[in-house]
Design an enzyme around this catalytic site. Structure first.
Site, PDB file in Angstrom:
ATOM      1  N   HIS A  16       1.247  36.698  46.928  1.00 19.57           N
ATOM      2  CA  HIS A  16       1.870  35.815  45.713  1.00 19.57           C
ATOM      3  C   HIS A  16       3.218  35.629  46.055  1.00 19.57           C
ATOM      4  O   HIS A  16       3.829  36.543  46.505  1.00 19.57           O
ATOM      5  CB  HIS A  16       1.783  36.511  44.447  1.00 19.57           C
ATOM      6  N   ARG A  63      -0.412  28.306  47.288  1.00 20.58           N
ATOM      7  CA  ARG A  63       0.424  29.655  47.539  1.00 20.58           C
ATOM      8  C   ARG A  63       0.959  30.223  48.872  1.00 20.58           C
ATOM      9  O   ARG A  63       2.045  30.687  49.314  1.00 20.58           O
ATOM     10  CB  ARG A  63      -0.448  30.805  46.837  1.00 20.58           C
ATOM     11  N   HIS A  69      -1.742  39.989  46.695  1.00 18.35           N
ATOM     12  CA  HIS A  69      -2.032  39.450  45.120  1.00 18.35           C
ATOM     13  C   HIS A  69      -3.482  39.459  45.084  1.00 18.35           C
ATOM     14  O   HIS A  69      -4.062  40.159  44.276  1.00 18.35           O
ATOM     15  CB  HIS A  69      -1.248  38.086  45.056  1.00 18.35           C
ATOM     16  N   ARG A 122      -6.849  31.089  47.505  1.00 17.69           N
ATOM     17  CA  ARG A 122      -7.446  30.546  46.133  1.00 17.69           C
ATOM     18  C   ARG A 122      -6.805  29.676  45.100  1.00 17.69           C
ATOM     19  O   ARG A 122      -5.210  30.100  45.387  1.00 17.69           O
ATOM     20  CB  ARG A 122      -7.936  31.865  45.148  1.00 17.69           C
ATOM     21  N   GLU A 181       0.181  24.791  37.357  1.00 19.71           N
ATOM     22  CA  GLU A 181       0.179  25.676  38.260  1.00 19.71           C
ATOM     23  C   GLU A 181       0.068  25.241  39.627  1.00 19.71           C
ATOM     24  O   GLU A 181      -0.530  24.173  39.666  1.00 19.71           O
ATOM     25  CB  GLU A 181      -0.454  27.337  38.310  1.00 19.71           C
TER      26      GLU A 181
END
Ligand code: SIN
Length: 518
Positions: free
Chosen positions: A222, A266, A327, A362, A108
């Protein structure tokens, strides 16, 4: 000791299971045991389980995604203890996907290695939640479902219990310790990947009780939610497997914004998508996974494939429309690296908490890991002396950028304010306190929020209690976003677009004392 655990996502379930080995545990959840953000997690859990990977690299990736703002002891605890906690989950019955005799590991955004464990393809959260629900039911834990936590009871500065509300009315439950594990507050925003239960109740009760909240301006959007009502999450793992983002002319646009392109952190991908959407008149961008093939997509992403089909979209044949959505909240109730808050006896773990492990942004799939690691650590120190000033385990004890105090909208006069409207609040937050913020929009938001109050207590139905919490928290996020005059990670100010090294310090928010104005 009698321990009350609030919340039944992964953090609450692990805390209840672990604490029930030595204590009398009451587990309270406002829906049923399985309904939590955890249940909907797709991507998986990041942890070092492969010989090709190292804990040092997991630490480095977490620090780098966190935008020079993580608390290193928290990151170290997360990454070092992560593999043991994964073994716990396996003992509890989680069956992670395998490739031969090894774990099948996903990649990811911003990870330097494929290290994401997943189960059931993209139904990791449901698999973990089901295994933990089964495990907790085998313990002596007293479970209260459909029970809402109205407030904490604080006596002489120490938590002594919780005020609960269920179908039969209000109850008080005494406790020697309370572990908040009630998740985040995606419902602050009009578009969110979170389920409807995420109204920030744990943060709100902690704030009203006098606890310090921290880093509230850092909210993660997100990049890829399906552009349909309900903002169904399209896991980052789909991009990790090779899907690309394209605009309505069929061109990739992330390559010109970051060397990692679709797998950049992100906040960068989400803002890249937002900018591209503005160029195309608000139309969603497209995620092109067609090169991955129908067979692979169905096996690796069964739930995403099925949900797309339900909306008439074939992931294997045509690019699907995606847009950012709220998110994950990096901020939360301020804790040390053992979940201890500023109120003795009150612990917070999982998304409701902030111990500095995620910094300003994060790293993907670190949230389930954080929940299991820090729930375990909180249970380890139950009953031990409460540290006061402890910079080695609590980063905000080393200095703060600002200490804000806010009043509780519930104390506003009934005649000059109106009852808050949830949809309007969510729209206001999305438009003005979302992916890109300005002083002008934040001030307009403050003004509108100040014109609202929650329904009077005697007239509150269940959703009105949630609205009271959302209004309090919207105020707290807006004030924190106004106070941070720089951009960093999940907090982007169009009027202050650069990161200021001297501002790498937290902003705390607490409740204004009732007599502070007198
Ligand atoms: C995802 O699957 O993209 C979400 C995982 C996460 O939020 O860490």
């Amino acid at each position: 000791m009698k321990i009350v655990v609030i919340g039944s996502g992964i953090a609450g379930l692990v805390a209840a299971v672990e604490a029930s080995r030595n204590h009398d545990v009451v587990l309270v959840t406002k829906s049923n045991l399985a309904e939590s953000n955890t249940h909907y997690a797709q991507g998986g859990i990041a942890a070092v389980t492969s010989k090709n990977d190292t804990v040092a690299e997991h630490i480095a990736d977490t620090l780098s995604a966190g935008a020079n703002y993580c608390f290193e002891p928290a990151v170290e605890a997360l990454c070092i203890e992560g593999p043991n906690r994964i073994n716990d989950l396996i003992q509890f019955g989680v069956d992670f996907d395998k490739a031969g005799s090894d774990f099948a590991l996903g990649l990811e955004a911003a990870h330097s290695h494929a290290r994401i464990l997943h189960a059931g393809g993209d139904t990791t959260g449901a698999e973990v939640s089901n295994a933990l629900v089964e495990t907790v039911r085998k313990t002596a834990t007293h479970i209260h479902e459909h029970t809402f936590v109205v407030d904490l009871e604080i006596q002489s500065g120490v938590v002594t219990g919780v005020h609960l509300l269920d179908a039969s009315g209000k109850h008080f439950v005494e406790a020697d310790a309370v572990i908040l594990a009630s998740g985040g507050a995606g419902q602050l925003y009009r578009h969110t990947t979170n389920p409807s239960v995420t109204t920030g109740d744990g943060l709100a009760v902690a704030l009203r009780a006098g606890a310090e909240l921290i880093d509230l301006e850092f909210y993660q959007f997100h990049p890829t939610a399906l552009a349909v009502p309900g903002s169904f999450l399209i896991s980052e793992a789909v991009r990790g497997e090779g899907a690309n983002l394209i605009n309505n002319r069929g061109e990739r646009f992330m390559q010109k914004l970051h060397p990692l392109a679709e797998l950049a952190p992100r906040d960068i991908v989400a803002r890249g998508i937002q900018a591209e959407m503005m160029l195309q008149g608000g139309e969603p961008v497209l995620l092109d996974a067609t090169a991955l093939g129908a067979e692979f997509l169905e096996k690796r992403f069964p739930s995403i494939t099925k949900t797309c089909k339900a909306y008439g979209l074939d992931l294997a044949k045509t690019p699907i429309p995606v847009t950012p959505a709220a998110h994950y909240w990096m901020g939360g109730v301020a804790t040390d690296t053992y979940g201890r808050t500023s109120i003795p006896g009150l612990y917070a773990v999982g998304e409701v908490a902030c111990n500095g492990a995620h910094g300003a942004n994060r790293l993907a799939s670190n949230s389930l890991l954080e929940s299991i690691v820090f729930s375990h650590r909180a249970v380890e120190v139950l009953g031990k002396p409460w540290p006061s000033n402890a910079p080695e385990t609590r980063w905000h004890d080393s200095g703060r950028l600002a200490e804000l105090e806010i009043d509780d909208p519930a104390t506003r006069p009934l005649d000059t304010t109106e009852v808050v409207d949830r949809v309007e609040l969510q729209t206001l937050m999305w438009d003005n306190v979302g992916l890109a913020r300005t002083r002008k929009d934040l001030l307009a938001t403050r003004e509108r929020l100040n014109s609202w109050r929650p329904a009077a207590e005697g007239h509150r139905l269940f959703p009105d209690w949630e609205d009271a919490n959302l209004l309090l928290l919207a105020t707290a996020v807006t004030e924190a976003a106004l106070a941070r005059i720089e951009s960093r990670g999940g907090h982007y100010r169009l009027d202050y677009p650069t990161t200021q090294p001297n501002m790498a310090k937290p902003i705390t928010v607490s409740r204004k004392a009732a007599n502070a104005d007198h």
